[in-house]
Every structure is written in C-alpha cells, then in structure tokens.
Design a protein around this motif. Structure first.
Motif, short mmCIF file in Angstrom:
data_model
loop_
_atom_site.label_atom_id
_atom_site.label_comp_id
_atom_site.label_asym_id
_atom_site.label_seq_id
_atom_site.Cartn_x
_atom_site.Cartn_y
_atom_site.Cartn_z
N ASN A 228 -46.23 -42.78 18.97
CA ASN A 228 -47.44 -42.73 19.69
C ASN A 228 -47.69 -44.02 20.47
OD1 ASN A 228 -50.17 -42.43 20.52
ND2 ASN A 228 -50.75 -41.85 18.27
N THR B 69 -49.81 -45.72 12.77
CA THR B 69 -49.46 -44.52 13.51
C THR B 69 -47.95 -44.43 13.51
OG1 THR B 69 -49.92 -43.46 15.71
CG2 THR B 69 -49.50 -45.87 15.58
N PHE C 105 -50.14 -36.39 17.21
CA PHE C 105 -49.43 -37.67 16.72
C PHE C 105 -49.91 -37.57 15.17
CE2 PHE C 105 -48.99 -39.00 21.13
CZ PHE C 105 -47.27 -38.76 21.21
#
Ligand SMILES: CC(C)(COP(=O)(O)OP(=O)(O)OC[C@H]1O[C@@H](n2cnc3c(N)ncnc32)[C@H](O)[C@@H]1OP(=O)(O)O)[C@@H](O)C(=O)NCCC(=O)NCCS
Length: 182
Positions: free
Chosen positions: A125, A121, A29
């Motif tokens: 994720n 993020t 990620f």
C-alpha cells in the motif's frame, strides 16, 4: 486544513450511511476488501465503530463534501491506531495526508494521556506508506509475512507512529534501527 473530522453516530443517525459507505466501496489493502451489510451491522452491534476502544468519524472536505471515513482504535491503550478509508473519487489527490494530520491533531489535541499515535498497513500500500512519511510519521516495524492475503502469499505488515513531541515540534525523532551487532 481542508479536511476535518466529524464524529459519527453508528447506532443512530449515521447507521444507514455507514453501512452504505462500507458496502459500496472496495478496500483492496484491507484484510477484508469487501464487506457485506451483515458484516457492518454485526460490527456496529459489537461496538467496532464506537465503544471504549473505538470512535468513528466522517472525513469532510470544505469543497468536496464527505470524502471518507476514519476510525480510532485501541483508545483505552493510550497508544491508539487508526483505520482510514477514502471514497475512491477522493483517492490519489493527497487528501489522505490531510486526513492523517486532522486525526493526529484530534488525538494529541484532545487526549492528554496519549504520547504515541500508530498506524499499520501492508507493504504494497505505497500510497498509505508515503502518506505516513509525508506527515512525519516514522517506520518502526516491518513484520515480514505478517499480513494474510486471501488466496495468496502473505505480505509484510509495516508499522508507523508519531510521537506527541514530534507533533508539537514538527520534527521526527529518529532511532538506530540496528543498535546492536551480532
Ligand atoms: C491509502 C490512502 C489513505 C492514501 O491517500 P491518498 O490521498 O489517496 O494518497 P495518494 O494517492 O495521493 O498518494 C500519496 C503519495 O503516494 C504516492 N503513490 C501512490 N501510489 C503509488 C504507487 N503505486 N507507487 C509510488 N508512489 C505512489 C503518490 O504519488 C503520493 O506521493 P506524494 O506524497 O509525493 O504526492 C487512500 O488512497 C485510501 O483511502 N485508500 C483505500 C483505503 C486504504 O488503503 N487505507 C489505508 C489503510 S490504513
């Protein structure tokens, strides 16, 4: 707390271990999921692991030993961010939340000028996003198509933060997402 942070020395005693950790693991990620030794060496030389804006730590578990890496970023801004990378065997056990709590304690406990601690993020994720929520962080932004994906369509980048007062009180301060009408 079973997870603690241990400041590492990227240009000295921890250099080889840092290169090994970053190149042995895949971080699906992250913008760059696989790093080469040259990438990491260049980043070390550029100060990306320790300079006025960055500081890096090993994550140590009291039973499992070293379970990962955490870097603080934008330290000269008074609103730092973090980069968290657990070793694959340590993933999926809720240890990410312990690492985030340890990092939050470090930031608010040792940096009196910092009032916000931030993290970002990508939208898929889910483990990281649930970790933020579990630690009392609040979603503050959803940047649609804001995260480039090599060879694919961009995904959203999602931003979370915790305030010093929320850390002190254990209560997340909410806000009204759409506070104006058209
Ligand atoms: C992201 C990371 C820090 C999460 O920490 P972790 O301890 O492995 O997190 P877990 O797998 O225990 O998952 C946390 C929560 O998300 C849930 N979850 C995980 N994957 C999920 C999925 N695909 N769908 C739904 N829920 C999911 C877990 O059930 C858990 O829920 P809970 O809080 O109710 O127990 C860690 O996996 C890691 O380091 N990954 C690689 C690097 C990375 O992506 N870092 C983030 C960039 S800042």
């Amino acid at each position: 707390m079973t997870v603690s942070l241990h400041r590492l020395d990227p240009t000295g005693v921890d250099r080889a271990d840092l290169v090994e950790f970053m190149t042995r693991n895949v971080f699906p990620f992250h913008v760059r999921p696989r790093l080469t030794a040259e990438d990491v060496e260049r980043a070390i030389a550029d100060g990306a692991y320790r300079d006025e804006d960055h500081d890096s730590f090993w994550l140590e578990h009291d039973v499992l030993g070293r379970i990962g890496f955490l870097r603080l970023e934008d330290l000269s801004d008074d609103a730092p961010l973090f980069d968290l990378r657990l070793d694959p065997p340590a993933r999926g056990r809720g240890l990410g939340a312990e690492a985030v709590r340890a990092a939050t304690d470090l930031v608010f406990g040792t940096m009196p000028d910092v009032h916000r601690f931030e993290g970002q993020t990508r939208e898929d994720n889910v483990a990281m996003r649930r970790t933020f929520l579990r630690c009392g962080w609040l979603k503050e932004a959803h940047y649609r198509e804001g995260w480039p994906v090599a060879g694919g369509q961009p995904v959203a980048s999602v931003a979370y933060a915790i305030l010093r007062r929320d850390w002190e009180t254990g209560t997340t301060t909410p806000f009204v997402w759409e506070d104006l009408t058209a």
